[in-house]
Design an enzyme around this catalytic site. Structure first.
Site, PDB file in Angstrom:
ATOM      1  N   ASP A  12       0.840  -1.207   0.000  1.00 22.91           N
ATOM      2  CA  ASP A  12       0.000   0.000   0.000  1.00 22.91           C
ATOM      3  C   ASP A  12       0.873   1.254   0.000  1.00 22.91           C
ATOM      4  O   ASP A  12       0.866   2.031   0.938  1.00 22.91           O
ATOM      5  CB  ASP A  12      -0.959   0.009   1.208  1.00 22.91           C
ATOM      6  CG  ASP A  12      -0.230   0.005   2.544  1.00 22.91           C
ATOM      7  OD1 ASP A  12       0.937  -0.455   2.603  1.00 22.91           O
ATOM      8  OD2 ASP A  12      -0.807   0.486   3.540  1.00 22.91           O
ATOM      9  N   ASP A  17       6.706   1.336   1.984  1.00 25.67           N
ATOM     10  CA  ASP A  17       6.477   0.400   0.878  1.00 25.67           C
ATOM     11  C   ASP A  17       7.343   0.773  -0.319  1.00 25.67           C
ATOM     12  O   ASP A  17       7.881  -0.105  -0.996  1.00 25.67           O
ATOM     13  CB  ASP A  17       5.016   0.433   0.437  1.00 25.67           C
ATOM     14  CG  ASP A  17       4.052   0.099   1.539  1.00 25.67           C
ATOM     15  OD1 ASP A  17       3.621  -1.054   1.629  1.00 25.67           O
ATOM     16  OD2 ASP A  17       3.729   1.012   2.318  1.00 25.67           O
ATOM     17  N   ASN A  41      -2.181   2.891   3.759  1.00 25.91           N
ATOM     18  CA  ASN A  41      -1.516   4.128   4.155  1.00 25.91           C
ATOM     19  C   ASN A  41      -2.244   5.351   3.597  1.00 25.91           C
ATOM     20  O   ASN A  41      -2.386   6.371   4.272  1.00 25.91           O
ATOM     21  CB  ASN A  41      -0.067   4.125   3.668  1.00 25.91           C
ATOM     22  CG  ASN A  41       0.818   3.189   4.467  1.00 25.91           C
ATOM     23  OD1 ASN A  41       0.652   3.053   5.673  1.00 25.91           O
ATOM     24  ND2 ASN A  41       1.754   2.544   3.796  1.00 25.91           N
ATOM     25  N   THR A 125       2.932  -6.049   2.781  1.00 27.77           N
ATOM     26  CA  THR A 125       3.407  -4.937   3.597  1.00 27.77           C
ATOM     27  C   THR A 125       2.326  -3.908   3.859  1.00 27.77           C
ATOM     28  O   THR A 125       2.618  -2.775   4.253  1.00 27.77           O
ATOM     29  CB  THR A 125       4.626  -4.260   2.935  1.00 27.77           C
ATOM     30  OG1 THR A 125       4.251  -3.740   1.651  1.00 27.77           O
ATOM     31  CG2 THR A 125       5.779  -5.251   2.769  1.00 27.77           C
ATOM     32  N   PHE A 166      -0.826  -0.568  12.747  1.00 26.20           N
ATOM     33  CA  PHE A 166      -1.694   0.006  11.726  1.00 26.20           C
ATOM     34  C   PHE A 166      -2.185  -1.010  10.709  1.00 26.20           C
ATOM     35  O   PHE A 166      -3.391  -1.083  10.413  1.00 26.20           O
ATOM     36  CB  PHE A 166      -0.973   1.149  10.993  1.00 26.20           C
ATOM     37  CG  PHE A 166      -1.770   1.713   9.843  1.00 26.20           C
ATOM     38  CD1 PHE A 166      -2.737   2.677  10.056  1.00 26.20           C
ATOM     39  CD2 PHE A 166      -1.578   1.241   8.544  1.00 26.20           C
ATOM     40  CE1 PHE A 166      -3.491   3.176   9.002  1.00 26.20           C
ATOM     41  CE2 PHE A 166      -2.322   1.729   7.483  1.00 26.20           C
ATOM     42  CZ  PHE A 166      -3.285   2.699   7.719  1.00 26.20           C
ATOM     43  N   ASN A 167      -1.292  -1.791  10.099  1.00 27.64           N
ATOM     44  CA  ASN A 167      -1.718  -2.682   9.019  1.00 27.64           C
ATOM     45  C   ASN A 167      -2.763  -3.685   9.471  1.00 27.64           C
ATOM     46  O   ASN A 167      -3.691  -4.008   8.723  1.00 27.64           O
ATOM     47  CB  ASN A 167      -0.510  -3.433   8.440  1.00 27.64           C
ATOM     48  CG  ASN A 167       0.330  -2.566   7.519  1.00 27.64           C
ATOM     49  OD1 ASN A 167      -0.121  -1.536   7.028  1.00 27.64           O
ATOM     50  ND2 ASN A 167       1.562  -2.991   7.289  1.00 27.64           N
ATOM     51  N   HIS A 238       9.763   0.186   8.246  1.00 25.37           N
ATOM     52  CA  HIS A 238       9.050  -1.047   8.562  1.00 25.37           C
ATOM     53  C   HIS A 238       9.078  -2.066   7.429  1.00 25.37           C
ATOM     54  O   HIS A 238       9.529  -3.204   7.604  1.00 25.37           O
ATOM     55  CB  HIS A 238       7.587  -0.732   8.905  1.00 25.37           C
ATOM     56  CG  HIS A 238       7.398   0.256   9.994  1.00 25.37           C
ATOM     57  ND1 HIS A 238       7.589  -0.050  11.327  1.00 25.37           N
ATOM     58  CD2 HIS A 238       7.031   1.566   9.969  1.00 25.37           C
ATOM     59  CE1 HIS A 238       7.340   1.011  12.075  1.00 25.37           C
ATOM     60  NE2 HIS A 238       6.998   2.001  11.276  1.00 25.37           N
ATOM     61  N   ASP A 239       8.560  -1.687   6.270  1.00 23.21           N
ATOM     62  CA  ASP A 239       8.279  -2.666   5.227  1.00 23.21           C
ATOM     63  C   ASP A 239       9.535  -3.275   4.620  1.00 23.21           C
ATOM     64  O   ASP A 239       9.534  -4.441   4.201  1.00 23.21           O
ATOM     65  CB  ASP A 239       7.426  -2.028   4.128  1.00 23.21           C
ATOM     66  CG  ASP A 239       6.051  -1.622   4.630  1.00 23.21           C
ATOM     67  OD1 ASP A 239       5.617  -2.154   5.666  1.00 23.21           O
ATOM     68  OD2 ASP A 239       5.417  -0.764   3.994  1.00 23.21           O
TER      69      ASP A 239
END
Length: 311
Positions: A12, A17, A41, A125, A166-167, A238-239
């Site tokens: 996303d 990402d 996102n 992700t 969040f995800n 993060h991703d």
């Protein structure tokens, strides 16, 4: 000679990402067979447009397919304060010149995994809506995927709420479907990704990467780093951690666990309830990152991506 790993990326974009896609594209260990998009996102229109722009900017050839823009049950949530209204911070990539794959993301996932059972790694992700829909449509994908990795969840605290990352919170019902699907989910969550902070020292490694640094990395990371949760220690990438795990699993320590997703709770919706002592295991949970080797990997892959940018 290192064997090249085939990978399908559901995402996303989203700043982190975008960096994960650059990492995957620049890695000689990975062959990206497809990119699928989901709302998260930012709204689906933006995540899909960003994926197309990134494909053209980086010179990727993998098909891009648009997926779900709405969670299975809950109302959508987005994070424009973290990623910018359009999703890529201050980056201004050229409008996409190439077109979307005509298939829905779910069909592309099923087709790609089904064409080469046991050969393609699946990594997600973003919110897990597309993956849940694919599992419901064709349950055999849990057997066809060589392995399955997500960036999402946490075994301590969340970031969107005290309980939820969040995800997962963006579609907790989909996350529940995915964790209960019968495969082993490698959960690269906040406890791991918060060990990957793009500090000023780290960013010095990217300073001579030409257009990649000037047009993507700096405008993304500058915006990302201004968010209140990242100002002190630097933004967490993060991703890219989930993609790095595919490239070199030894970078990340994982521990077997049972992960269940809280889908309804006054304070706990989206919580990934993690039991490291369970008998019925369904996940490998990331706990520790070799940060020095992680950043070296990113720098090397970003350099290859930079050297290969289309003119």
């Amino acid at each position: 000679m290192t064997q090249v790993k085939k990978v399908l990326i559901d995402c996303d974009p989203g700043i982190d990402d975008a960096l994960a896609l650059a990492l995957a594209h620049g890695s000689p260990e990975l062959d990206v067979l497809g990119v699928t998009t989901v709302g998260g996102n930012v709204e689906l229109a933006h995540t899909t447009d960003n994926a197309l722009r990134l494909r053209d900017f980086l010179g990727m050839t993998a098909p891009v397919a648009r997926g779900a823009g709405q969670p299975l049950v809950t109302e959508p949530i987005n994070a424009p304060a973290v990623h910018g209204v359009a999703g890529l911070g201050e980056a201004q990539l050229a409008a996409a010149r190439t077109e979307l794959d005509p298939r829905h993301a779910v069909q592309l996932i099923i087709d790609t995994l089904g064409a080469a059972p046991g050969e393609v790694s699946l990594v997600a992700t973003g919110p897990l809506t597309n993956i849940a829909l694919a599992v419901r449509t064709e349950p055999r994908i849990t057997e066809w995927a060589a392995d399955f990795t997500i960036m999402g969840g946490s075994y301590t605290r969340g970031n969107r709420t005290p309980a939820a990352e969040f995800n997962v919170l963006a579609d907790p019902d989909a996350a529940a479907v995915v964790f209960e699907a019968g495969w082993t989910t490698t959960m690269v969550g906040l406890d791991l990704t918060h060990q990957a902070r793009a500090t000023a020292e780290v960013r010095e490694r990217f300073a001579d990467l030409g257009r990649l640094e000037a047009e993507l990395l700096t405008p993304c990371l500058d915006f990302y780093g201004r968010h209140r949760s990242y100002r002190e220690l630097g933004p967490a990438i993060h991703d890219a951690c989930a993609v790095a795990h595919l490239i070199d699993p030894s970078l990340i320590t994982t521990v077997p666990a049972r992960v269940d997703v809280e889908t309804r709770g006054r304070f706990t919706t989206g919580m990934t309830v993690t039991d490291f002592d369970a008998a019925d295991l369904n996940a490998a949970v990331a706990t520790e990152l070799d940060a020095d080797r992680f950043w070296a990997l990113l720098a090397d892959s970003f350099r290859r991506a930079s050297d290969g940018l289309p003119t």
